[in-house]
Design a protein around this motif. Structure first.
Motif, short mmCIF file in Angstrom:
data_model
loop_
_atom_site.label_atom_id
_atom_site.label_comp_id
_atom_site.label_asym_id
_atom_site.label_seq_id
_atom_site.Cartn_x
_atom_site.Cartn_y
_atom_site.Cartn_z
N VAL A 1 -1.00 -5.29 -6.91
CA VAL A 1 -2.36 -5.74 -6.59
C VAL A 1 -2.39 -7.27 -6.48
CG1 VAL A 1 -4.74 -5.85 -7.41
CG2 VAL A 1 -3.47 -3.70 -7.58
N ILE B 1 -8.78 -1.33 -10.17
CA ILE B 1 -7.41 -1.35 -10.70
C ILE B 1 -7.23 -0.23 -11.73
CG2 ILE B 1 -5.72 -2.72 -12.01
CD1 ILE B 1 -6.92 -5.19 -10.50
N ASP C 1 -13.37 -5.21 -9.38
CA ASP C 1 -11.92 -5.27 -9.25
C ASP C 1 -11.23 -4.59 -10.44
OD1 ASP C 1 -12.44 -6.63 -6.98
OD2 ASP C 1 -11.45 -8.49 -7.53
N ILE D 1 0.84 -1.20 0.00
CA ILE D 1 0.00 0.00 0.00
C ILE D 1 0.87 1.25 0.00
CG2 ILE D 1 -1.71 1.30 1.36
CD1 ILE D 1 -2.89 -1.51 2.13
N LEU E 1 1.93 1.77 -3.52
CA LEU E 1 0.83 2.37 -4.29
C LEU E 1 0.72 3.86 -4.01
CD1 LEU E 1 -2.00 -0.33 -3.86
CD2 LEU E 1 -0.78 0.22 -5.98
N LEU F 1 -6.66 2.89 -9.80
CA LEU F 1 -5.28 2.92 -9.31
C LEU F 1 -4.31 3.33 -10.42
CD1 LEU F 1 -5.12 -0.34 -7.14
CD2 LEU F 1 -5.05 1.99 -6.29
N ALA F 2 -4.53 2.78 -11.61
CA ALA F 2 -3.60 3.01 -12.72
C ALA F 2 -3.73 4.44 -13.25
CB ALA F 2 -3.85 2.02 -13.84
N LEU G 1 1.87 -2.22 -11.40
CA LEU G 1 0.61 -2.11 -10.65
C LEU G 1 -0.04 -3.49 -10.50
CD1 LEU G 1 -1.72 -0.56 -9.34
CD2 LEU G 1 -2.63 -0.14 -11.64
N LEU H 1 -11.18 -3.77 -2.89
CA LEU H 1 -10.70 -5.02 -3.50
C LEU H 1 -10.80 -6.17 -2.50
CD1 LEU H 1 -7.46 -3.76 -5.31
CD2 LEU H 1 -9.42 -4.84 -6.42
N PRO I 1 -4.57 7.37 -6.81
CA PRO I 1 -5.14 7.93 -5.57
C PRO I 1 -4.17 7.78 -4.40
CG PRO I 1 -6.06 5.77 -6.00
CD PRO I 1 -5.24 6.12 -7.21
N VAL J 1 -8.16 0.03 -2.11
CA VAL J 1 -7.57 -1.25 -1.67
C VAL J 1 -8.56 -2.01 -0.79
CG1 VAL J 1 -5.70 -2.30 -0.34
CG2 VAL J 1 -5.19 -0.44 -1.92
N LEU K 1 -1.07 -8.40 -3.11
CA LEU K 1 -2.05 -8.25 -2.03
C LEU K 1 -2.99 -9.45 -2.00
CD1 LEU K 1 -3.02 -4.49 -2.41
CD2 LEU K 1 -2.02 -5.53 -0.37
N ARG K 2 -3.38 -9.90 -3.20
CA ARG K 2 -4.31 -11.04 -3.26
C ARG K 2 -3.61 -12.35 -2.92
NH1 ARG K 2 -7.17 -9.16 -8.79
NH2 ARG K 2 -8.89 -8.04 -7.82
N PRO L 1 2.48 3.19 -9.09
CA PRO L 1 2.90 2.30 -10.17
C PRO L 1 1.79 2.12 -11.22
CG PRO L 1 2.30 1.03 -8.26
CD PRO L 1 2.27 2.45 -7.83
N VAL L 2 2.18 1.86 -12.44
CA VAL L 2 1.20 1.58 -13.51
C VAL L 2 1.58 0.28 -14.21
CG1 VAL L 2 0.62 4.01 -13.92
CG2 VAL L 2 2.53 2.97 -15.16
N ALA L 3 0.68 -0.13 -15.09
CA ALA L 3 0.90 -1.29 -15.97
C ALA L 3 1.32 -2.53 -15.17
CB ALA L 3 1.89 -0.94 -17.06
#
Lengths: 218, 218
Positions: free
Chosen positions: A81, B64, B60, A64, A67, B67-68, A77, B84, B72, B81, A84-85, A72-74
């Motif tokens: 994520v 995402i 989800d 977190i 984030l 986020l991308a 990211l 999710l 935020p 988060v 986290l899962r 981060p992107v693409a």
């Protein structure tokens, strides 16, 4: 900045591998405690689960922070994520190993599983341990052949789980109701462990390929 | 831009509420199917679970994307988060309602639960339904008193779950092994449903207060 960011991403990946190694240790020891009615080992597994929970929280906070601070992107990211899962699934696998150890402790000095089902439960446990080890390897190497192998192991677990219920429903099942409960719960714990393993493996596959296939019903 | 962002955040919140409403519908109908041995209603719950899974995936992906594209921070990031994670728990609650419906379908035209335990299972189901409704209300209103009520309901569920195993272990338990299996699994499904409800409630509490208290072991 970019270098720090990559180091932080790498750290999250390392922590996932570390949690996965602890989960493998937990399911191996839980099974030894379970089959050998070893209450001390069961106690060890139960106590060690707190470390998995701690590491999961630590990983989640780190993710977190990344984030929040790095945006981060693409694929980066997706990796955060996904982590986290995966950490949530690994934490749950640790819980299930703990539940198996708790059954061993509850029934000590007796064994949880009656003789007629030890072969089935040995195979269930061996498959869970195999899945857990392959998951660790998958997280390190990203070799996607392991995803297929993990799914195949889990399909076999589902067969064994069904066979347990067939054995219980058969005319020659003479065990006590308490044993029937234990066998039902234990089989369910081993089966859910495999499901979570598949779930983590599929997330690694998604990170590598960018392709997501909806999960089959569990 | 900021306005679009707020609209997107709001949309994620609305989708959580929608999923929560479907979960409440699922557990109510699953219980009706379960207590009334209503195979058509069971079938409906089983089919409707796909919609929950679809909405979870949709939520989800939306989260995402936010986020991308929006990067935020602070409470907005926590909210995304948190969403999710809440969607994953709600999806699992939907699965558990489906499992309960599947037990009803499996045993049709017989009932799953023997007469001696119907009062216990009625209370278990009523508490799960209450938790699910209060969760929907909590997601809408953020009234944190509901978190305490949900936790209290879940504590009662744990007592009932234990009492089921005591009943099975008692000398006067005369049910078949297959019924013992069903009762064990059903009790576990109702109990897990409550745990996930608490887990979602605690996440709402975290979003509102910014304070996290580690979860008790399940």
């Amino acid at each position: 900045m970019r270098k720090v960011f990559q180091a932080e991403l790498h750290q999250v990946g390392e922590e996932l591998i570390e949690i996965s190694a602890l989960v493998t240790d937990a399911i191996e020891k839980a099974n030894q405690a379970f089959t050998g009615a070893d209450v001390e080992l069961a106690q060890e597994v139960i106590a060690a689960d707190a470390r998995i929970d701690f590491l999961q929280n630590d990983l989640d906070e780190r993710a977190i922070d990344i984030l929040a601070l790095q945006g981060p992107v693409a694929s980066d990211l997706r990796m955060i994520v996904g982590s986290l899962r995966m950490s949530a699934s690994l934490e749950r696998m640790g819980d299930l190993a703990r539940h198996i150890a708790q059954l061993a402790r509850l029934r000590f000095p007796a064994k949880v599983i009656p003789a007629s089902l030890t072969v089935t439960f040995d195979e269930l446990a061996a498959l869970d341990i195999k899945i857990s080890k392959q998951l660790g390897e998958l997280l390190e190497t990203r070799n996607l052949e392991l995803v297929t192998e993990i799914a195949a192991s889990n399909a076999r677990i589902d067969e064994l789980h069904s066979s347990v219920f067939k054995a219980i429903a058969a005319a020659d099942w003479n065990e006590s109701a308490a044993t029937t409960v234990d066998v039902t719960l234990a089989s369910r714990y081993f089966e859910r462990f495999g499901d979570h393993g598949v779930s983590v493996a599929r997330k690694v596959s998604y990170l590598v390929t960018g392709q997501w296939q909806p999960e089959a019903h569990a």
